[in-house]
Design a protein around this motif. Structure first.
Motif, PDB file in Angstrom:
ATOM      1  N   MET A   1      24.783  27.606  -5.521  1.00  0.00           N
ATOM      2  CA  MET A   1      24.574  26.268  -4.968  1.00  0.00           C
ATOM      3  C   MET A   1      24.586  25.240  -6.098  1.00  0.00           C
ATOM      4  N   SER A   2      25.438  24.237  -5.983  1.00  0.00           N
ATOM      5  CA  SER A   2      25.533  23.190  -7.000  1.00  0.00           C
ATOM      6  C   SER A   2      24.441  22.150  -6.783  1.00  0.00           C
ATOM      7  N   ILE A   3      23.744  21.788  -7.869  1.00  0.00           N
ATOM      8  CA  ILE A   3      22.708  20.765  -7.796  1.00  0.00           C
ATOM      9  C   ILE A   3      22.951  19.730  -8.890  1.00  0.00           C
ATOM     10  N   ASN A   4      23.259  18.496  -8.454  1.00  0.00           N
ATOM     11  CA  ASN A   4      23.399  17.365  -9.370  1.00  0.00           C
ATOM     12  C   ASN A   4      22.249  16.398  -9.134  1.00  0.00           C
ATOM     13  N   VAL A   5      21.706  15.867 -10.216  1.00  0.00           N
ATOM     14  CA  VAL A   5      20.513  15.027 -10.150  1.00  0.00           C
ATOM     15  C   VAL A   5      20.848  13.620 -10.629  1.00  0.00           C
ATOM     16  N   LEU A   6      20.356  12.624  -9.890  1.00  0.00           N
ATOM     17  CA  LEU A   6      20.471  11.222 -10.320  1.00  0.00           C
ATOM     18  C   LEU A   6      19.066  10.677 -10.532  1.00  0.00           C
ATOM     19  N   ILE A   7      18.778  10.212 -11.756  1.00  0.00           N
ATOM     20  CA  ILE A   7      17.483   9.631 -12.086  1.00  0.00           C
ATOM     21  C   ILE A   7      17.611   8.108 -12.053  1.00  0.00           C
ATOM     22  N   ASP A  48      27.425  12.254  -1.559  1.00  0.00           N
ATOM     23  CA  ASP A  48      27.531  13.700  -1.409  1.00  0.00           C
ATOM     24  C   ASP A  48      27.578  14.423  -2.752  1.00  0.00           C
ATOM     25  N   ASP A  49      27.776  13.675  -3.841  1.00  0.00           N
ATOM     26  CA  ASP A  49      27.855  14.300  -5.165  1.00  0.00           C
ATOM     27  C   ASP A  49      26.481  14.553  -5.771  1.00  0.00           C
ATOM     28  N   TYR A  50      25.428  13.988  -5.161  1.00  0.00           N
ATOM     29  CA  TYR A  50      24.076  14.140  -5.717  1.00  0.00           C
ATOM     30  C   TYR A  50      23.161  14.812  -4.694  1.00  0.00           C
ATOM     31  N   GLN A  51      22.536  15.881  -5.122  1.00  0.00           N
ATOM     32  CA  GLN A  51      21.640  16.618  -4.231  1.00  0.00           C
ATOM     33  C   GLN A  51      20.183  16.178  -4.375  1.00  0.00           C
ATOM     34  N   ILE A  52      19.812  15.669  -5.551  1.00  0.00           N
ATOM     35  CA  ILE A  52      18.439  15.229  -5.797  1.00  0.00           C
ATOM     36  C   ILE A  52      18.462  13.864  -6.471  1.00  0.00           C
ATOM     37  N   VAL A  53      17.629  12.957  -5.960  1.00  0.00           N
ATOM     38  CA  VAL A  53      17.448  11.640  -6.592  1.00  0.00           C
ATOM     39  C   VAL A  53      15.989  11.507  -7.012  1.00  0.00           C
ATOM     40  N   VAL A  54      15.775  11.166  -8.276  1.00  0.00           N
ATOM     41  CA  VAL A  54      14.435  10.922  -8.806  1.00  0.00           C
ATOM     42  C   VAL A  54      14.268   9.423  -8.971  1.00  0.00           C
ATOM     43  N   SER A  72      17.308   5.411   2.991  1.00  0.00           N
ATOM     44  CA  SER A  72      17.068   5.858   4.357  1.00  0.00           C
ATOM     45  C   SER A  72      18.123   5.293   5.310  1.00  0.00           C
ATOM     46  N   LYS A  73      18.447   4.013   5.146  1.00  0.00           N
ATOM     47  CA  LYS A  73      19.479   3.395   5.983  1.00  0.00           C
ATOM     48  C   LYS A  73      20.843   4.024   5.738  1.00  0.00           C
ATOM     49  N   MET A  74      21.068   4.474   4.490  1.00  0.00           N
ATOM     50  CA  MET A  74      22.327   5.144   4.147  1.00  0.00           C
ATOM     51  C   MET A  74      22.352   6.575   4.667  1.00  0.00           C
ATOM     52  N   GLU A  75      21.181   7.041   5.172  1.00  0.00           N
ATOM     53  CA  GLU A  75      21.037   8.425   5.650  1.00  0.00           C
ATOM     54  C   GLU A  75      21.393   9.425   4.560  1.00  0.00           C
ATOM     55  N   PHE A  76      20.831   9.188   3.379  1.00  0.00           N
ATOM     56  CA  PHE A  76      21.035  10.104   2.248  1.00  0.00           C
ATOM     57  C   PHE A  76      20.506  11.485   2.612  1.00  0.00           C
ATOM     58  N   LYS A  77      21.319  12.509   2.419  1.00  0.00           N
ATOM     59  CA  LYS A  77      20.989  13.857   2.878  1.00  0.00           C
ATOM     60  C   LYS A  77      20.293  14.718   1.824  1.00  0.00           C
ATOM     61  N   GLY A  78      20.244  14.234   0.592  1.00  0.00           N
ATOM     62  CA  GLY A  78      19.641  15.032  -0.472  1.00  0.00           C
ATOM     63  C   GLY A  78      18.126  14.950  -0.467  1.00  0.00           C
ATOM     64  N   GLY A  79      17.519  15.457  -1.549  1.00  0.00           N
ATOM     65  CA  GLY A  79      16.068  15.424  -1.679  1.00  0.00           C
ATOM     66  C   GLY A  79      15.610  14.305  -2.589  1.00  0.00           C
TER      67      GLY A  79
END
Length: 399
Positions: A1-7, A48-54, A72-79
């Motif tokens: 499973m690929s996990i990319n993080v955006l801080i 869709d390229d980011y699975q986790i946002v900090v 939330s309005k963008m319906e972001f699917k990540g964590g």
């Protein structure tokens, strides 16, 4: 499973520190944005390229709260991981806001954030993804395997001792769950099945089987001279506390097995917020019946100081992330001394978990009114091995 993080944090140093933490974990890529507007632009095109946002809460122009609402309005699917240096009440309010939205909260953390805290959040995301797409993540048991283990009584209690730092006496044992899968001798640890069992309404059955197997063994363990005044700790999750009847069920176990309720402690994991009236009622009912209540893994979850003051907690267990390396970490030392003072005033017993380093042990031996638990004290053991350990320990005392 690929996990990319955006801080998303306006502090460059915070971005770099968080990036270093994540690179120690099993993630594929870590990037950061210094302001919320650029993060929104990035996620609008490449969500869709980011699975986790900090996200930090205190940022200029667009703050963390507004940023979360836009996600939330963008319906972001990540964590989502909230990592903030603001006061705990603001962080808690932001976490409740996320949970009330369409976003998926992985953790609400106070800075400075540790690698271990982020590891828990990453594992939560893996579990969420596993549940969402029906694909079994490597290493996790399936719910069918868990149910087969329950039905075939492959639930094995393991026991880990807590030792009083001043006297060296055993204070109690935490009972830990292991599952035997099929005919294999290798036992499966809770990180591979607890969350899956809870999400599929199988945790109560698992807990009941564990108690059925552990309580009779505990009656025999209690006959050792060094264990006659010890307590037994079992684990319940906040979700289980939100169900009625647990205090009655535990009292029945005590009556049926001639166990004094004062020698039983319920450890509550910090993976969810304790904010439901039913949860608070259950804690109060347990304490009214002389059953102890401990907050487990304190420092990595949601319990705050105001809850410690209002809930009738009898024990506080500092998470291993605060204990590991404490001999050389002034921040962890300050936290420990603060919690020691607070717990002393509230009449709460303090336990340090995860004692695995001799230098940490040497430091903790200087601290008054604290018990220790960890591999350096006693590794988790099944009943037969625990009996051998107790016999060897008593021979040393008598020598």
């Amino acid at each position: 499973m690929s996990i990319n993080v955006l801080i998303v944090d306006d502090s460059l140093s915070a971005c770099r520190v968080l990036s270093r933490h994540f690179l120690l974990l099993d993630v594929d890529k870590v990037e950061f944005c210094r302001d919320a507007r650029s993060a929104i632009r990035t996620l609008s095109k490449y969500s869709d390229d980011y699975q986790i946002v900090v996200v930090d809460l205190h940022m200029p122009e667009v703050d963390g709260i507004e940023f979360l609402m836009r996600l939330s309005k963008m319906e972001f699917k990540g964590g989502i991981i909230i990592a903030s240096g603001m006061e705990s009440r603001i962080v808690e309010a932001a976490s409740q806001l996320v949970e009330a939205s369409k976003l998926r909260l992985l953790g609400a953390l106070m800075k400075p954030v540790t690698t271990e805290q982020l590891r828990v959040c990453v594992e939560r995301y893996r579990l969420m993804a596993f549940q969402g797409n029906g694909v079994r993540h490597k290493g996790l048991m399936s719910i069918d395997e868990i149910r087969r283990a329950i039905n075939s009584n492959k639930i094995i209690p393991y026991y880990q001792a807590q030792v009083d730092i001043a006297s060296g006496k055993i204070k109690g044992f935490e009972v830990l769950c292991r599952l035997q899968q099929g005919t294999r001798l290798q036992l499966i640890t809770p990180d591979k099945f607890i969350d899956v069992a809870e999400c599929n309404n199988a945790l109560n059955s698992l807990t009941t089987k564990l108690l059925n197997n552990a309580i009779p063994e505990w009656a025999l363990i209690s006959q050792f001279e060094s264990c006659k005044q010890c307590h037994l700790s079992i684990n319940l999750t906040p979700k289980q506390l939100n169900q009625s009847g647990w205090h009655t069920r535990l009292m029945q176990y005590c009556e049926q097995n001639l166990l004094s309720p004062s020698r039983l402690t319920v450890e509550i994991t910090e993976n969810q917020v304790l904010d439901k009236q039913r949860q608070h009622s259950t804690i109060s009912q347990l304490r009214m019946n002389r059953i102890g209540v401990a907050i487990d893994d304190f420092g990595t979850g949601y319990t705050n100081l105001s809850q410690l003051c209002t809930l009738p907690i009898s024990e506080l267990k500092l998470d291993r992330s605060l204990v590991h390396g404490i001999h050389k970490d002034p921040v962890s030392q300050t936290i420990l001394k603060s919690m020691q003072a607070i717990s002393g005033k509230l009449g709460i017993h303090l336990v340090a978990e995860g004692v695995e380093d001799i230098h940490d042990l040497n430091y903790l031996e200087q601290i008054e009114d604290i018990s220790l638990q960890g591999y350096l004290i006693c590794r988790p053991k099944p009943y037969s091995e625990l009996v051998r350990w107790l016999k060897a320990r008593e021979r040393l005392v008598q020598a």
